[in-house]
Motif scaffolding. Structure first.
Motif, PDB file in Angstrom:
ATOM      1  N   ALA A   1      10.316  45.606  44.762  1.00 28.15           N
ATOM      2  CA  ALA A   1      11.611  44.987  44.578  1.00 28.15           C
ATOM      3  C   ALA A   1      12.252  45.985  43.759  1.00 28.15           C
TER       4      ALA A   1
ATOM      5  N   ALA B   1      13.984  49.386  46.028  1.00 29.89           N
ATOM      6  CA  ALA B   1      15.067  48.019  46.143  1.00 29.89           C
ATOM      7  C   ALA B   1      15.446  48.500  47.724  1.00 29.89           C
ATOM      8  N   PRO B   2      15.803  49.650  48.328  1.00 27.55           N
ATOM      9  CA  PRO B   2      16.601  49.567  49.630  1.00 27.55           C
ATOM     10  C   PRO B   2      15.584  49.088  50.629  1.00 27.55           C
TER      11      PRO B   2
ATOM     12  N   TYR C   1      12.957  47.350  49.930  1.00 25.50           N
ATOM     13  CA  TYR C   1      12.498  45.846  49.639  1.00 25.50           C
ATOM     14  C   TYR C   1      13.683  44.828  50.562  1.00 25.50           C
ATOM     15  N   GLY C   2      15.065  45.268  50.543  1.00 26.38           N
ATOM     16  CA  GLY C   2      16.060  44.694  51.186  1.00 26.38           C
ATOM     17  C   GLY C   2      15.939  44.549  52.494  1.00 26.38           C
ATOM     18  N   ILE C   3      15.608  45.755  53.320  1.00 32.52           N
ATOM     19  CA  ILE C   3      15.460  45.961  54.566  1.00 32.52           C
ATOM     20  C   ILE C   3      14.260  44.797  55.088  1.00 32.52           C
ATOM     21  N   PHE C   4      13.058  45.122  54.332  1.00 36.26           N
ATOM     22  CA  PHE C   4      11.979  44.291  54.583  1.00 36.26           C
ATOM     23  C   PHE C   4      12.369  42.537  54.408  1.00 36.26           C
ATOM     24  N   ALA C   5      13.017  42.194  53.558  1.00 33.81           N
ATOM     25  CA  ALA C   5      13.431  40.930  53.424  1.00 33.81           C
ATOM     26  C   ALA C   5      14.182  40.345  54.835  1.00 33.81           C
ATOM     27  N   ILE C   6      15.166  41.426  55.142  1.00 32.04           N
ATOM     28  CA  ILE C   6      15.782  40.885  56.488  1.00 32.04           C
ATOM     29  C   ILE C   6      15.122  40.869  57.725  1.00 32.04           C
TER      30      ILE C   6
ATOM     31  N   PHE D   1      11.791  40.435  57.724  1.00 33.52           N
ATOM     32  CA  PHE D   1      11.071  38.840  57.569  1.00 33.52           C
ATOM     33  C   PHE D   1      11.614  37.761  57.898  1.00 33.52           C
TER      34      PHE D   1
END
Lengths: 304, 249
Positions: B221, B225-226, B228-233, B235
């Protein structure tokens, strides 16, 4: 059983988180609302840092909107053209919103701004819903009451860039949905909500969309706006906790299943009255938070 | 010849400490590393040791965590609402500072010794970040606010009586690290006081490290960070879709 949340950097009981998700999921199932506007303040009450509550909630709403929109797609209740115009505004607004969020956080004012935003919007929406449901309960008892005009024309319809929206049977200025989308986008970023509770009334009363396509279209654009918020918060403020989001989601999915079944058994006006009371209670707690003299005037934040 | 030399050396090691009038102090922790893993909810370490105590001796143990910058903010009522109006950033503040002792510190250490051994909140440097300032005369209020708030979140504390002595030769205590500690190196200083003076000191270290899934997530994270952000979306979209399929109405 405790779990250490990697981004919130606190240890919380797993069952508290799943239970909270389940409770808000239950309410959102009963009332057919997103639930972000309740989840974010409740997370803050439980001790999750306010910025993390907001960033994480945006991520969770992506998931709940995806699962919600599929049913609406199957029924053909999504006005994609309208959704895209709203989305253009939403992406614009949420990008500004996240930048504002990062700035306020640096200034140490983000907590109070999050709380004040919730107080204003929960207060307005809660009271409107309460009055509306009281009125319709009273009206149901008074036979012969007349309905108002369905569609009104005003100065908003004189704006340029007119566009035809077939599915919504509208010919209005594209600026209108764009601005609605932008406003909700800013709120989405700062409050960690999908904004359905503002978007839906705005679409019905301001844009004049038919109610059948309102929920599906709003969910459709919420997916992308909250995805944008998730991405930007991850990059700019590192406040998205996927472990917390995943657990909340798990609870919410189960809660929503029971909720929809309970919702089908209850009456609409009474339901809305009940939701209004819940919303106003959360609002009242937040008012106390900012108005009552705090135990300690000083607060600390341990930086990196 | 060899045997004679060894015996002499052995005798020297035994006799010499006594010659300098210093009682030997040995101490150890049952754990040198604390892992903040996914199920972390604080840790309790056993600290024990042996030393030559006299009746009026006291022991103080200072556990201090990695220094951090701390933003202190003060609220004022503006238009009926309490908002942060003033703020100052302090540097080099220990993120953890607990004193465990056999007796109240004032009873076992003279003021000068307390200062020399940096024993007590007042000896923690109160240093403002360049650019940060506090109105003249308000220093005390802000300093106390720092102490009070660090105590309130359990990161600082004074635990009198938590160090127990046995037979004037052994001591033991539990070092409690709460769930909200920060990763880094923790220094454990064991101070032996006699007649108000520090006569012996022993230092141990504890490493607090993030480990397992939570550490991986935190690192990704912050460092990627980018991604992580894409992974969070991805997911969230996957989880939402799965939920819709599982409970198709």
């Amino acid at each position: 059983m405790y779990i250490y949340l990697p981004i919130a950097e606190i240890s919380m009981n797993v069952f508290t988180i799943i239970g909270l998700g389940g409770m808000v999921g239950l309410l959102s199932g009963i009332f057919g609302v997103g639930g972000g506007f309740l989840m974010t303040p409740l997370l803050i009450f439980l001790g999750v840092p306010a910025p993390v509550a907001v960033g994480t909630e945006a991520n969770q709403i992506v998931a709940s909107s995806v699962s919600g929109v599929l049913a609406h797609f199957r029924r053909g209740n999504v006005d994609i053209k309208m959704g895209l115009v709203l989305l253009a505004g939403g992406l614009f607004g949420s990008t500004i919103g996240v930048a504002l969020f990062a700035l306020l956080r640096e200034l140490g004012q983000i907590d109070v701004v999050i709380k004040l935003s919730f107080i204003v919007f929960l207060g307005i929406i809660g009271s409107l819903m309460l009055f509306e449901s009281i009125r319709s309960i009273l009206r149901a008892r008074l036979p012969g009451a007349r309905r108002g005009k369905l569609h009104q024309h005003n100065w908003l319809h004189g704006l340029p860039f007119k566009m035809r929206f077939r599915k919504s049977k509208l010919y209005i200025s594209a600026l209108l949905p764009f601005l609605v989308g932008a406003l909700v986008g800013v709120l989405s970023a700062i409050m960690g909500v999908g904004g359905g509770f503002i978007m839906v009334p705005a679409m019905i009363y301001l844009l004049g969309m038919p109610t059948a396509v309102v929920v599906g279209t709003s969910l459709f654009q919420i997916i992308f706006v909250t995805a944008n918020v998730t991405f930007l918060q991850s990059v700019q403020t590192q406040t998205v906790d996927i472990v917390l989001a995943g657990l909340l989601l798990f609870g919410a999915v189960i809660g929503a299943q029971f909720g929809t079944r309970i919702g089908a058994m209850l009456k609409g006006e009474q339901l809305r009255g009940l939701l209004a009371l819940i919303v106003l209670m959360v609002c009242f707690k937040l008012v106390l938070d900012v108005v009552l003299t705090p135990d300690d005037l000083f607060s600390l934040e341990i930086l990196r | 010849m060899m045997r004679w030399l060894m015996t002499t050396m052995l005798m020297l090691t035994i006799v010499l400490p006594g010659a300098t009038a210093q009682a030997a102090l040995v101490a150890d922790l049952d754990q040198k590393e604390v892992q903040i893993s996914t199920d972390f909810n604080g840790a309790e370490l056993l600290l024990f040791g042996a030393l030559k105590l006299q009746d009026d001796d006291g022991i103080a143990i200072v556990v201090s965590g990695p220094p951090k910058s701390v933003a202190v903010r003060r609220k004022d009522k503006v238009a009926g609402i309490w908002i942060n109006t003033e703020s100052a950033t302090l540097v080099g503040i220990p993120s953890f500072y607990h004193i465990l002792s056999t007796h109240p510190i004032d009873d076992i250490a003279l003021p000068l010794e307390r200062q020399k051994t940096r024993l007590g909140y007042n000896y923690i440097p109160f240093k403002l970040q360049s650019g940060s300032r506090i109105d003249e005369g308000d220093d005390k209020e802000w300093r106390e606010a720092l102490h009070r708030n660090m105590e309130a979140n359990g990161l600082w504390g004074k635990d009198v009586g938590d160090v127990r002595m046995l037979e004037n030769a052994l001591f033991r205590t539990n070092v409690v690290l709460p769930a909200n500690i920060h990763p880094g190196q923790y220094e454990v200083r064991i101070l032996h006081f006699r007649d108000g003076m520090m006569i012996n000191e022993e230092i141990s270290m504890i490493d607090v490290v993030k480990s397992g899934l939570s550490s991986g997530i935190y690192n990704v994270a912050h460092s990627y960070a980018p991604f992580y952000g894409i992974f969070a979306i991805v997911f969230a979209v996957g989880a939402g879709w799965l939920a819709a399929v599982a409970f198709r109405r």
